[in-house]
Design a protein around this motif. Structure first.
Motif, PDB file in Angstrom:
ATOM      1  N   PRO A   1      10.217  -4.740  -3.680  1.00  0.00           N
ATOM      2  CA  PRO A   1       8.914  -5.341  -3.417  1.00  0.00           C
ATOM      3  C   PRO A   1       8.835  -6.735  -4.045  1.00  0.00           C
ATOM      4  CG  PRO A   1       8.725  -3.779  -5.211  1.00  0.00           C
ATOM      5  CD  PRO A   1      10.177  -3.754  -4.780  1.00  0.00           C
ATOM      6  N   VAL A   2       8.135  -7.636  -3.352  1.00  0.00           N
ATOM      7  CA  VAL A   2       8.018  -9.021  -3.826  1.00  0.00           C
ATOM      8  C   VAL A   2       6.557  -9.453  -3.718  1.00  0.00           C
ATOM      9  CG1 VAL A   2       8.849 -11.393  -3.578  1.00  0.00           C
ATOM     10  CG2 VAL A   2      10.341  -9.484  -2.938  1.00  0.00           C
ATOM     11  N   LEU A   3       5.996  -9.953  -4.816  1.00  0.00           N
ATOM     12  CA  LEU A   3       4.593 -10.379  -4.826  1.00  0.00           C
ATOM     13  C   LEU A   3       4.471 -11.897  -4.958  1.00  0.00           C
ATOM     14  CD1 LEU A   3       2.733  -7.820  -7.141  1.00  0.00           C
ATOM     15  CD2 LEU A   3       2.938  -7.822  -4.652  1.00  0.00           C
TER      16      LEU A   3
ATOM     17  N   TYR B   1       0.794  -1.232   0.000  1.00  0.00           N
ATOM     18  CA  TYR B   1       0.000   0.000   0.000  1.00  0.00           C
ATOM     19  C   TYR B   1       0.825   1.280   0.000  1.00  0.00           C
ATOM     20  CZ  TYR B   1       0.694  -1.159   4.981  1.00  0.00           C
ATOM     21  OH  TYR B   1       1.234  -1.524   6.181  1.00  0.00           O
ATOM     22  N   LEU B   2       2.091   1.204   0.318  1.00  0.00           N
ATOM     23  CA  LEU B   2       2.945   2.392   0.260  1.00  0.00           C
ATOM     24  C   LEU B   2       4.133   2.168  -0.674  1.00  0.00           C
ATOM     25  CD1 LEU B   2       3.007   3.706   3.966  1.00  0.00           C
ATOM     26  CD2 LEU B   2       1.655   4.529   2.041  1.00  0.00           C
ATOM     27  N   MET B   3       3.932   1.367  -1.702  1.00  0.00           N
ATOM     28  CA  MET B   3       5.034   1.049  -2.607  1.00  0.00           C
ATOM     29  C   MET B   3       5.572   2.293  -3.302  1.00  0.00           C
ATOM     30  SD  MET B   3       5.309  -1.751  -5.697  1.00  0.00           S
ATOM     31  CE  MET B   3       4.396  -0.790  -6.907  1.00  0.00           C
ATOM     32  N   ASP B   4       4.694   3.165  -3.767  1.00  0.00           N
ATOM     33  CA  ASP B   4       5.157   4.367  -4.466  1.00  0.00           C
ATOM     34  C   ASP B   4       5.992   5.251  -3.533  1.00  0.00           C
ATOM     35  OD1 ASP B   4       3.870   3.506  -6.716  1.00  0.00           O
ATOM     36  OD2 ASP B   4       2.133   4.821  -6.476  1.00  0.00           O
ATOM     37  N   GLU B   5       5.567   5.345  -2.286  1.00  0.00           N
ATOM     38  CA  GLU B   5       6.310   6.159  -1.323  1.00  0.00           C
ATOM     39  C   GLU B   5       7.687   5.577  -1.056  1.00  0.00           C
ATOM     40  OE1 GLU B   5       5.608   7.254   3.324  1.00  0.00           O
ATOM     41  OE2 GLU B   5       3.913   7.624   1.970  1.00  0.00           O
TER      42      GLU B   5
ATOM     43  N   LEU C   1      11.446   7.117  -1.836  1.00  0.00           N
ATOM     44  CA  LEU C   1      12.514   7.216  -0.829  1.00  0.00           C
ATOM     45  C   LEU C   1      13.809   6.606  -1.359  1.00  0.00           C
ATOM     46  CD1 LEU C   1      10.894   6.383   2.645  1.00  0.00           C
ATOM     47  CD2 LEU C   1      11.965   8.533   1.938  1.00  0.00           C
ATOM     48  N   ALA C   2      13.691   5.467  -2.024  1.00  0.00           N
ATOM     49  CA  ALA C   2      14.885   4.814  -2.555  1.00  0.00           C
ATOM     50  C   ALA C   2      15.537   5.655  -3.645  1.00  0.00           C
ATOM     51  CB  ALA C   2      14.526   3.433  -3.094  1.00  0.00           C
ATOM     52  N   GLU C   3      14.738   6.420  -4.378  1.00  0.00           N
ATOM     53  CA  GLU C   3      15.294   7.322  -5.392  1.00  0.00           C
ATOM     54  C   GLU C   3      15.965   8.528  -4.753  1.00  0.00           C
ATOM     55  OE1 GLU C   3      11.964   8.188  -7.835  1.00  0.00           O
ATOM     56  OE2 GLU C   3      12.020   6.269  -8.912  1.00  0.00           O
ATOM     57  N   LYS C   4      15.448   8.959  -3.625  1.00  0.00           N
ATOM     58  CA  LYS C   4      15.984  10.139  -2.948  1.00  0.00           C
ATOM     59  C   LYS C   4      17.268   9.833  -2.185  1.00  0.00           C
ATOM     60  CE  LYS C   4      14.753  13.649   0.503  1.00  0.00           C
ATOM     61  NZ  LYS C   4      13.680  14.168   1.398  1.00  0.00           N
TER      62      LYS C   4
END
Length: 236
Positions: free
Chosen positions: A169-171, A150-154, A158-161
């Motif tokens: 992420p793993v599904l 639910y917070l994957m985009d966030e 952060l990882a880009e910043k």
């Protein structure tokens, strides 16, 4: 310590997963990675990880509660909090608890979450970033489907910043559009790391996941038992 709290808000994060903000009557001093217990009865206290970082809490405690239809244990807590919110009454919590809080170290960190175990490692990640830790931080989050991330985009942002943060992420169940890793989150870690001897490892998920991680990482990846941290290890 028993503390009365007002329920500030309850918001959906995903299907049957909720973000709850609590306002304690008295300040609760906690460490990143600790948890609180919601008091439902004299002998009924239910644990939930604190999702926000101590240095950024500002007197608010954030919880992420997965309350699927079959999970009465968490569902009853959400219903109790909804009642407190609508009636402007208080709930009691017992906090803080847990010894699996983040330890000051210069070793690289491996953070692993299954489902809403995300809240435990999110607190740790945010505290490390707030304290300007410079070592590599690898964050693996496993979920059944994309909605549960639910917070994957966030986390991706952060990882880009922060150049020292890697988010993976793993599904378990992925559609054809999914470009990331699939399967079990522990399998992903086992595949990506030749050795975990130098890492501090923090993980949250079901007890069987924590037990499997300890066995696999120590036997196959040279992880140090004393540098693996999870609330589950106090019980298994």
């Amino acid at each position: 310590m028993i503390v009365q709290c007002k329920v500030k808000s309850i918001e959906p994060l995903a299907s049957h997963t909720y973000k709850v903000l609590l306002q304690p009557q008295d300040k609760v001093d906690f460490k990143a990675g600790q948890y609180l217990m919601v008091v439902m009865g004299l002998k009924d206290k239910r644990p939930f990880s604190i999702a926000n970082a101590p240095s950024q809490a500002n007197g608010i405690l954030e919880l992420h509660i997965g309350a699927a239809e079959h999970n009465a244990y968490a569902g009853e807590v959400i219903e109790s909090m909804r009642t407190a919110l609508s009636d402007d009454t208080s709930i009691d919590i017992d906090a803080p608890h847990g010894d699996a809080w983040v330890k000051e170290s210069e070793r690289p960190l491996l953070l692993i979450a299954g489902g809403t175990g995300f809240s435990y490692v999110r607190s740790i990640l945010d505290e490390c970033l707030a304290q300007s830790w410079q070592q590599a931080i690898h964050f693996y989050w496993g979920a059944k489907d994309k909605e549960q991330l639910y917070l994957m985009d966030e986390l991706t942002a952060l990882a880009e910043k922060y150049t020292n943060v890697t988010f993976v992420p793993v599904l378990e169940l992925a559609d054809d559009d999914w470009q990331g890793k699939t399967g079990n989150v522990l399998q992903a870690v086992n595949h990506d790391f030749e050795s975990l001897a130098d890492y501090d490892i923090y993980l949250a998920g079901r007890f069987e996941m924590a037990g499997a991680a300890r066995t696999q990482f120590v036997e196959n990846k040279q992880a140090l038992v004393e540098r693996m941290f999870a609330d589950a290890y106090a019980f298994i």
